[in-house]
Write an enzyme that holds these catalytic residues in place. Structure first.
Site, PDB file in Angstrom:
ATOM      1  N   GLY A 196     -37.406   6.144 -76.261  1.00 16.07           N
ATOM      2  CA  GLY A 196     -36.354   5.778 -77.201  1.00 16.07           C
ATOM      3  C   GLY A 196     -34.991   5.894 -76.562  1.00 16.07           C
ATOM      4  N   PRO A 197     -33.965   5.385 -77.238  1.00 15.81           N
ATOM      5  CA  PRO A 197     -32.603   5.443 -76.692  1.00 15.81           C
ATOM      6  C   PRO A 197     -32.077   6.878 -76.644  1.00 15.81           C
ATOM      7  CG  PRO A 197     -32.603   4.550 -78.922  1.00 15.81           C
ATOM      8  CD  PRO A 197     -34.031   4.679 -78.524  1.00 15.81           C
ATOM      9  N   PRO A 198     -30.987   7.121 -75.888  1.00 12.69           N
ATOM     10  CA  PRO A 198     -30.431   8.479 -75.808  1.00 12.69           C
ATOM     11  C   PRO A 198     -29.952   8.972 -77.163  1.00 12.69           C
ATOM     12  CG  PRO A 198     -29.492   7.045 -74.107  1.00 12.69           C
ATOM     13  CD  PRO A 198     -30.248   6.162 -75.050  1.00 12.69           C
ATOM     14  N   GLY A 199     -30.143  10.271 -77.388  1.00 15.74           N
ATOM     15  CA  GLY A 199     -29.592  10.903 -78.584  1.00 15.74           C
ATOM     16  C   GLY A 199     -30.410  10.771 -79.841  1.00 15.74           C
ATOM     17  N   VAL A 200     -31.682  10.313 -79.744  1.00 10.04           N
ATOM     18  CA  VAL A 200     -32.495  10.179 -80.962  1.00 10.04           C
ATOM     19  C   VAL A 200     -33.388  11.404 -81.191  1.00 10.04           C
ATOM     20  CG1 VAL A 200     -32.472   7.665 -80.956  1.00 10.04           C
ATOM     21  CG2 VAL A 200     -34.288   8.855 -79.750  1.00 10.04           C
ATOM     22  N   GLY A 201     -33.364  12.365 -80.264  1.00 13.75           N
ATOM     23  CA  GLY A 201     -34.089  13.621 -80.502  1.00 13.75           C
ATOM     24  C   GLY A 201     -35.428  13.733 -79.811  1.00 13.75           C
ATOM     25  N   LYS A 202     -35.567  13.106 -78.638  1.00 13.22           N
ATOM     26  CA  LYS A 202     -36.868  13.170 -77.933  1.00 13.22           C
ATOM     27  C   LYS A 202     -37.158  14.590 -77.444  1.00 13.22           C
ATOM     28  CE  LYS A 202     -35.635   9.987 -74.967  1.00 13.22           C
ATOM     29  NZ  LYS A 202     -34.318   9.649 -75.528  1.00 13.22           N
ATOM     30  N   THR A 203     -36.175  15.208 -76.817  1.00 13.11           N
ATOM     31  CA  THR A 203     -36.380  16.564 -76.268  1.00 13.11           C
ATOM     32  C   THR A 203     -36.610  17.569 -77.397  1.00 13.11           C
ATOM     33  OG1 THR A 203     -34.963  15.988 -74.402  1.00 13.11           O
ATOM     34  CG2 THR A 203     -35.400  18.320 -74.761  1.00 13.11           C
ATOM     35  N   SER A 248     -36.406 -12.913 -75.227  1.00  9.76           N
ATOM     36  CA  SER A 248     -36.385 -12.924 -76.699  1.00  9.76           C
ATOM     37  C   SER A 248     -35.185 -13.659 -77.283  1.00  9.76           C
ATOM     38  CB  SER A 248     -36.439 -11.491 -77.245  1.00  9.76           C
ATOM     39  OG  SER A 248     -35.285 -10.784 -76.882  1.00  9.76           O
ATOM     40  N   LYS A 254     -34.280  -3.761 -83.239  1.00  3.94           N
ATOM     41  CA  LYS A 254     -33.439  -4.935 -83.501  1.00  3.94           C
ATOM     42  C   LYS A 254     -33.047  -4.992 -84.979  1.00  3.94           C
ATOM     43  CE  LYS A 254     -35.417  -7.622 -79.695  1.00  3.94           C
ATOM     44  NZ  LYS A 254     -36.281  -8.725 -79.285  1.00  3.94           N
TER      45      LYS A 254
END
Length: 779
Positions: free
Chosen positions: A363-370, A687, A730
């Site tokens: 996912g993109p940075p800052g979405v809470g993966k860690t 796309s 999107k």
């Protein structure tokens, strides 16, 4: 032979003397001493002197290193001496015993080449029989007694001679001859005829000798104390060893280490190769000396072995309800992600299987993966270990260094297990999409063994060089994109995608998590700052429009820092109310204005939807034509795939022209230009195919498309609309830009079910099969 017996024998001192040059130190009158003669010329002088009157003149060389002897090289004052005895030596040299009689001064040289002969004047002491001389004499004798008592080099005979000499001048001469004085200083004393001055000079040198002896004694005392302490420590250690040996305790640090390792290894459930290898290393360690270079290497190796969790993990007791509560408490939204994690935990509970798995959060940075990785560890009640592989270029970071290298260490996997001390922890490998490759190896290839459940049951670290079972570890990797992850590595992981957040989700996250956290880090209490919903909405729309919430959190931190400063400097009284009107005062001019939302204002413009490493985004496709020879120009830093899509769109639109009454010369007499703004940002992917075709078609027909429309889909040369990826991201991007209608490929219709209802709310989706369907919808 005493001094009084020697002097009468030489009462008639000759006016002429044979001169013997002295290279060492001058010899004073009144001394009986041996003298080594090695030079053949000097031996000849001695032989000649013995034939005549046995008298010699002893004169000091000015430079003791001088090899040539000439009158200029000699001092003018010397000492007359009588040869008492001569002994020939086996090596051709001569040893003579002399009795020195009196000082003389050389008047002139009769012979200036060896054997040197000189005419001399004998010099008498300038004696003063005063109280001062007597006092000096007593003082010299008293001080010399102290020196002689502390210096073992002074013999008893020297002490007796010193006491028995009755003349002050001779006392001074005798002491000057036995003190360790520089040769030039001794020559000055020899040339001093005034007895009082001579004695004063000698007394100064006695004092210097006393000071030197005092320092020497101090140094000797310090050395003796040190030696005594070392001896005492040695005996105590030996005694302690004997006591320990009697009690059956380890005798030294090496024995203590050996016993510790032996006991620890016995508790480990080692078998096969590992057991054999470790026992060999322990045996080798017991035979090593602590001073050997290999001792430290082997000790560190055994220390690593006993620190690792070799024993089988205990059965898990997962509480799925509690795990769900923890995930809900730690993260807002992300329902599909949490659902996948709960499904995974449920399977583990049913199977009662402690074997690990490999999950990849994309996912993109800052979405809470860690933070999701940490929550999974909490939900499972397991230890958590995180390390980042972003930019890592050396495969030894993963698999360790061989022990042949100085400072060798195990890799990150073994280091992590050593830290958590359990065999089934949760390992998070961050930034797996940013691994590097260099001449030192390929870390992504090293990870293939780590992340393969079929191979990691016997993972072999270079440092350990033993099979270690890491199959019980739950590996969670994170990435911003899958494109840069090698396919073999990607194939080993279960992919879970995390899309970005819409405005409503960001506001909810801010209220529940970000504001309390930011207030706490700024030292502000919760009741001191109040936000209204409109203010939080403005931050999301105008300052933090990215997929994640990292910039949102930074904006909150900035507001709270300014408020903290006002509390201190401006004496601002809480509570502070943050409204949509006051946001600009704290955060400055907005990064995004509402009017910056992309709008179609003329023919040839269409909004497309794209998916990037940073989440979904909207693209404005712009086209124009100018008169000129037929051509098609592309700008906006497009990748190769996107350029191909643009060319397909141009070709396909040309095939449609006759159906809509467009003449052939329209294309032949115009140059078409397609541009995607934000030219500094690289763009790629297929796309945008139908978007570019729609823009060209709108330009060709000179018609503006309907408002609030965006689209995504790959276009084939036959006009078919093909499926795309990242529909959720999107859709979120479209929602951020207030777009109400989205055209999508029909084959992506099934993906709509995965998009949460609150994201789809208010947006109408138009599934299409062919480009003709798109034309009917947008015009």
């Amino acid at each position: 032979m005493s001094q009084k017996e020697i002097i009468p024998a030489g009462q008639h001192l000759p006016d002429k003397l044979y001169i013997i040059p002295l290279s060492g130190k001058p010899i004073f009158p009144g001394i009986f001493t041996p003298l080594m003669i090695m030079s053949k010329k000097d031996i000849a002088v001695v032989e000649q002197s013995l034939i005549n009157d046995s008298m010699l003149g002893l004169v000091l060389l000015k430079d003791e290193e001088s090899s040539e002897v000439s009158p200029e090289e000699l001092y003018t004052v010397g000492t007359a001496a009588k040869i008492v005895k001569k002994i020939n030596l086996p090596d051709g040299g001569m040893n003579i015993f002399i009795s020195t009689i009196k000082r003389f001064r050389i008047k002139h040289y009769i012979s200036e080449i060896q054997p040197l002969t000189a005419e001399v004047d004998f010099m008498n002491d300038e004696a003063e029989k005063t109280m001062e001389v007597k006092a000096l004499t007593r003082s010299i004798i008293s001080e010399m007694k102290q020196v002689s008592e502390n210096n073992p080099l002074f013999s008893e005979e020297m002490r007796l001679n010193m006491v028995n000499i009755d003349q002050p001048g001779k006392i001074a001469d005798f002491i000057a001859s036995i003190l360790n004085i520089d040769r030039t200083e001794q020559q000055k004393i020899l040339e001093t005829l005034n007895v009082r001055k001579r004695m004063e000079q000698v007394l100064v040198f006695i004092k210097k000798e006393q000071e030197l002896l005092r320092i020497q004694k101090k140094i000797q005392l310090q050395i003796n104390e040190k030696i005594e302490k070392n001896q005492r420590d040695y005996f105590l250690r030996e005694e302690l060893k004997a006591i320990k040996k009697e009690l059956g305790m380890p005798v030294d640090s090496k024995s203590s280490e050996y016993i510790r390792f032996k006991e620890a290894i016995e508790k480990l459930e080692l078998e096969g190769e590992a057991k054999e290898q470790v026992e060999q290393e322990l045996q080798k360690f017991s035979l090593m000396e602590p001073v050997s270079a290999e001792f430290g290497v082997t000790r560190n190796y055994l220390d690593t072995i006993v620190s690792l969790p070799w024993n089988k993990p205990e059965p898990e007791n997962l509480d799925i309800i509690a795990a769900k509560e923890i995930l809900d408490k730690d993260h807002y939204g992300l329902e599909d992600v949490k659902e996948r994690i709960i499904e995974y935990l449920s399977v583990r509970k049913l199977k009662q299987d402690t074997k690990g798995s490999i999950i990849c959060l994309v996912g993109p940075p800052g979405v809470g993966k860690t933070s999701i990785g940490k929550s999974i560890a909490r939900a499972m009640g397991k230890k958590f270990f995180r390390f980042s592989v972003g930019g890592m270029r050396d495969e030894a970071e993963i698999k360790g260094h061989r022990r042949t290298y100085i400072g060798a260490m195990p890799g990150k996997i073994i280091q992590g297990l050593k830290i958590v001390k359990t065999k089934n922890p949760v390992f998070m490998i961050d930034e797996i999409d940013k691994l590097g490759v260099s001449y030192q190896g390929d870390p992504s290839s090293a990870l293939l063994e780590v992340l393969d459940p079929e191979q990691n049951i016997s993972f072999r670290d270079h440092y350990l060089d033993l099979p270690f079972d890491i199959s019980h570890v739950l590996f969670i990797t994170t990435a911003n994109t899958l494109d840069t992850i090698p396919p073999p590595l990607r194939d080993r992981m279960e992919i879970i995608r995390l899309a970005g957040y819409i405005k409503e989700e960001k506001i909810a996250i801010a209220k529940k998590y970000l504001i309390p956290k930011s207030l706490s880090s700024s030292g502000i209490k919760k009741h001191q700052v109040k936000y209204d919903s409109a203010a939080l909405s403005v931050i999301a729309d105008q300052y933090a429009r990215e997929a994640g919430v990292r910039n949102y959190e930074k904006s909150l931190d900035r507001i709270h820092r300014k408020i903290a400063k006002q509390f201190i400097l401006d004496d601002l009284k809480p509570p502070v109310k943050i409204t949509s009107e006051s946001i600009e005062k704290y955060l400055g001019k907005p990064s995004f204005r509402p009017e910056e939302i992309k709008k179609v204002i003329k023919p040839g413009m269409v909004i497309g939807l794209a998916w990037t490493n940073f989440g979904g985004d909207t693209l404005m496709i712009e086209t124009v034509f100018t008169e000129g020879k037929e051509g098609f120009k592309l700008t906006g830093q497009m990748g190769d795939v996107m350029k191909e899509s643009a060319n397909i769109a141009y070709t396909y639109v040309r095939t449609l022209a006759p159906q809509y009454g467009i003449k052939k010369d329209f294309f032949e007499n115009n140059i078409f230009h397609l541009h995607i703004p934000e030219g500094a940002t690289p763009k790629d992917g297929p796309s945008a195919g139908i978007t570019m075709a729609s823009a060209l078609f709108s330009l060709m027909r000179n018609k503006i498309i309907k408002k609030n429309f965006a689209m995504t889909g790959e276009l084939s040369l036959s006009g078919a609309v093909l499926p795309i990826g990242g529909l959720k991201e999107k859709t979120i991007a479209a929602r951020r830009n207030n777009i109400k209608n989205i055209i999508i490929p029909r084959q992506n219709e099934k993906d709509l079910e995965e998009i949460p209802v609150h994201i789809k709310k208010g947006i109408k989706f138009y599934p299409v099969d062919y480009f003709e369907d798109v034309i009917r919808i947008i015009f």
